[in-house]
Design an enzyme around this catalytic site. Structure first.
Site, PDB file in Angstrom:
ATOM      1  N   SER A 163      39.943  32.888  24.964  1.00  0.00           N
ATOM      2  CA  SER A 163      38.855  33.291  25.717  1.00  0.00           C
ATOM      3  C   SER A 163      37.568  32.385  25.070  1.00  0.00           C
ATOM      4  O   SER A 163      37.720  31.776  23.872  1.00  0.00           O
ATOM      5  CB  SER A 163      38.342  34.656  25.874  1.00  0.00           C
ATOM      6  OG  SER A 163      36.922  34.645  26.155  1.00  0.00           O
ATOM      7  N   TYR A 176      36.922  43.033  21.871  1.00  0.00           N
ATOM      8  CA  TYR A 176      37.588  41.953  22.600  1.00  0.00           C
ATOM      9  C   TYR A 176      37.236  40.322  21.866  1.00  0.00           C
ATOM     10  O   TYR A 176      38.102  39.801  21.686  1.00  0.00           O
ATOM     11  CB  TYR A 176      36.696  41.746  24.256  1.00  0.00           C
ATOM     12  CG  TYR A 176      37.363  40.645  25.016  1.00  0.00           C
ATOM     13  CD1 TYR A 176      38.124  40.756  25.904  1.00  0.00           C
ATOM     14  CD2 TYR A 176      36.761  39.318  24.998  1.00  0.00           C
ATOM     15  CE1 TYR A 176      38.855  40.109  26.744  1.00  0.00           C
ATOM     16  CE2 TYR A 176      37.293  38.550  26.082  1.00  0.00           C
ATOM     17  CZ  TYR A 176      38.386  38.715  26.823  1.00  0.00           C
ATOM     18  OH  TYR A 176      38.743  37.770  27.543  1.00  0.00           O
TER      19      TYR A 176
HETATM   20  P1  NAD Z   1      43.809  40.532  35.017  1.00  0.00           P
HETATM   21  O1  NAD Z   1      43.253  41.854  35.151  1.00  0.00           O
HETATM   22  O2  NAD Z   1      43.718  39.872  36.670  1.00  0.00           O
HETATM   23  O3  NAD Z   1      45.363  40.324  34.707  1.00  0.00           O
HETATM   24  C1  NAD Z   1      45.656  40.870  33.340  1.00  0.00           C
HETATM   25  C2  NAD Z   1      47.231  41.063  33.491  1.00  0.00           C
HETATM   26  O4  NAD Z   1      47.539  41.972  32.275  1.00  0.00           O
HETATM   27  C3  NAD Z   1      47.786  41.988  34.465  1.00  0.00           C
HETATM   28  O5  NAD Z   1      48.830  41.657  34.984  1.00  0.00           O
HETATM   29  C4  NAD Z   1      47.890  43.382  33.811  1.00  0.00           C
HETATM   30  O6  NAD Z   1      48.989  44.134  34.802  1.00  0.00           O
HETATM   31  C5  NAD Z   1      48.356  42.936  32.647  1.00  0.00           C
HETATM   32  N1  NAD Z   1      48.439  44.018  31.545  1.00  0.00           N
HETATM   33  C6  NAD Z   1      47.228  44.817  31.225  1.00  0.00           C
HETATM   34  N2  NAD Z   1      47.517  45.655  30.466  1.00  0.00           N
HETATM   35  C7  NAD Z   1      48.827  45.345  30.071  1.00  0.00           C
HETATM   36  C8  NAD Z   1      49.981  46.115  29.199  1.00  0.00           C
HETATM   37  N3  NAD Z   1      49.479  47.180  28.401  1.00  0.00           N
HETATM   38  N4  NAD Z   1      51.069  45.666  29.089  1.00  0.00           N
HETATM   39  C9  NAD Z   1      51.439  44.753  29.934  1.00  0.00           C
HETATM   40  N5  NAD Z   1      50.637  43.899  30.851  1.00  0.00           N
HETATM   41  C10 NAD Z   1      49.302  44.291  30.816  1.00  0.00           C
HETATM   42  O7  NAD Z   1      42.823  39.580  34.009  1.00  0.00           O
HETATM   43  P2  NAD Z   1      42.724  38.001  33.949  1.00  0.00           P
HETATM   44  O8  NAD Z   1      41.264  38.073  34.176  1.00  0.00           O
HETATM   45  O9  NAD Z   1      43.734  37.174  34.667  1.00  0.00           O
HETATM   46  O10 NAD Z   1      42.763  37.890  32.438  1.00  0.00           O
HETATM   47  C11 NAD Z   1      44.302  37.345  31.951  1.00  0.00           C
HETATM   48  C12 NAD Z   1      43.943  36.735  30.498  1.00  0.00           C
HETATM   49  O11 NAD Z   1      42.680  35.951  30.326  1.00  0.00           O
HETATM   50  C13 NAD Z   1      43.119  37.939  29.459  1.00  0.00           C
HETATM   51  O12 NAD Z   1      44.032  37.938  28.143  1.00  0.00           O
HETATM   52  C14 NAD Z   1      41.626  37.648  29.620  1.00  0.00           C
HETATM   53  O13 NAD Z   1      41.173  38.105  28.276  1.00  0.00           O
HETATM   54  C15 NAD Z   1      41.643  36.236  29.533  1.00  0.00           C
HETATM   55  N6  NAD Z   1      40.426  35.822  30.118  1.00  0.00           N
HETATM   56  C16 NAD Z   1      40.034  36.106  31.269  1.00  0.00           C
HETATM   57  C17 NAD Z   1      38.851  35.749  31.573  1.00  0.00           C
HETATM   58  C18 NAD Z   1      38.091  35.751  33.098  1.00  0.00           C
HETATM   59  O14 NAD Z   1      36.950  35.621  33.330  1.00  0.00           O
HETATM   60  N7  NAD Z   1      38.779  36.598  34.036  1.00  0.00           N
HETATM   61  C19 NAD Z   1      37.881  34.844  30.737  1.00  0.00           C
HETATM   62  C20 NAD Z   1      38.565  34.574  29.655  1.00  0.00           C
HETATM   63  C21 NAD Z   1      39.911  34.841  29.205  1.00  0.00           C
END
Ligand code: NAD
Length: 281
Positions: A163, A176
């Site tokens: 991130s 985080y």
């Molecule tokens: P999301 O909530 O859409 O997806 C998260 C995924 O992780 C889902 O498939 C969920 O089922 C899975 N998950 C959660 N807990 C779990 C567990 N205990 N075991 C197995 N799977 C688990 O979120 P996203 O926004 O797509 O985020 C994905 C990654 O990108 C994360 O690591 C997040 O930190 C990172 N990220 C997101 C953003 C943003 O703005 N959305 C920005 C920077 C980084």
């Protein structure tokens, strides 16, 4: 970030810049790929010809629909494992099963992640532990289980979805930010350990991505603040992002798939922002 499913159709299209068969015969495992960024990455890897192991939570019939849909569209093998990323034994079992079925996990994308926002002195202990487990320690568990088969094939690609918070901090996100900074350090360390063995290890650092949970926050925040939704997007969510645009899932997925190509063989140990200029400030 929850279990909401979201997949822009552009993520499922084949990338004209990359041959469809770029990853043919390879197997990719993407943690947290039932939703959001992980699902977009899984779809792009399948479009590039890789067999895919999906992971994450979700309604079983919806997950099965996703699995079958990706397999049919891209004519690759797609499996699903519900391993909980807080459980080291379940993670090890998922990797064992995938390696037994496919011979190796050639591409490992550590993407599963959760968030919790609270002042540090009020931060719930269970949220701290869960964020460190899912956003940081799960990558240690997947990487250590995946490396022996990658080394045996002398080829591997590990992409850790970190991130902008791997590079800079924001208040109230102590767990985080600590986990994502830790993931950046872990990425560099493993990259050095395997640098001579055809394996690259990189971190991709998105800014704000419009996943469903972020989308859902917009009307609520607009209501709470009494301002229009476009003002919430620009002045609240995108305050730190100079482009004033959300990063698209396909932009994160596109870089991830490029890092899996042979042209990216010399990119390793890199912590790469995809953040609309956020961390340039
Ligand atoms: P999301 O909530 O859409 O997806 C998260 C995924 O992780 C889902 O498939 C969920 O089922 C899975 N998950 C959660 N807990 C779990 C567990 N205990 N075991 C197995 N799977 C688990 O979120 P996203 O926004 O797509 O985020 C994905 C990654 O990108 C994360 O690591 C997040 O930190 C990172 N990220 C997101 C953003 C943003 O703005 N959305 C920005 C920077 C980084």
């Amino acid at each position: 970030m929850e279990n909401s499913r979201f997949i822009p159709t552009s993520c499922t299209r084949r990338d004209p810049a990359l041959p469809d068969s770029m990853l043919k015969g390879k197997t990719a495992l993407v943690t947290g790929s039932t939703s959001g960024i992980g699902l977009g990455i899984a779809a792009r890897l399948a479009a590039a010809g890789a067999n895919v192991v999906l992971n994450g939570f979700g309604d079983p019939s919806e997950v099965e629909q996703l699995r079958a849909g990706l397999a049919a569209e891209h004519r690759v093998t797609v499996t699903y494992d519900d391993a909980d990323m807080t459980k080291p034994a379940a993670i090890a079992a998922m990797l064992r099963k995938a390696i037994a079925q496919f011979g190796a996990v050639d591409v490992l994308v550590n993407n599963a992640g959760i968030q919790h926002v609270a002042p540090v002195e009020e931060f719930p202990l269970d949220r701290w532990d869960a964020i460190i487990a899912i956003n940081l320690s799960s990558s240690f568990h997947t990487v250590r289980a995946a490396l022996p088969a990658m080394k045996a094939r002398r080829w591997g690609r590990i992409v850790n979805i970190a991130s902008a918070h791997a590079l800079v901090a924001s208040p109230f996100k102590s767990a985080y930010v600590a986990a994502k900074h830790g993931l950046a350090g872990f990425t560099k360390t493993v990259a050095l350990e395997v640098a001579e063995q055809g394996i690259t290890v990189n971190a991709v650092c998105p800014g704000y991505v419009l996943t469903p949970l972020v989308e859902k926050q917009i009307p609520d925040t607009a209501k709470a603040r009494g301002v229009p939704e476009d003002i919430v997007k620009r002045d609240v969510l995108l305050a730190a992002q100079p482009t004033k645009k959300f990063v698209a899932i396909e932009e994160v997925a596109g870089l991830t798939v490029f890092l899996c190509s042979n042209e990216a063989a010399s990119i390793t140990g890199a912590v790469l922002p995809v953040d609309g200029g956020w961390t340039a400030q």
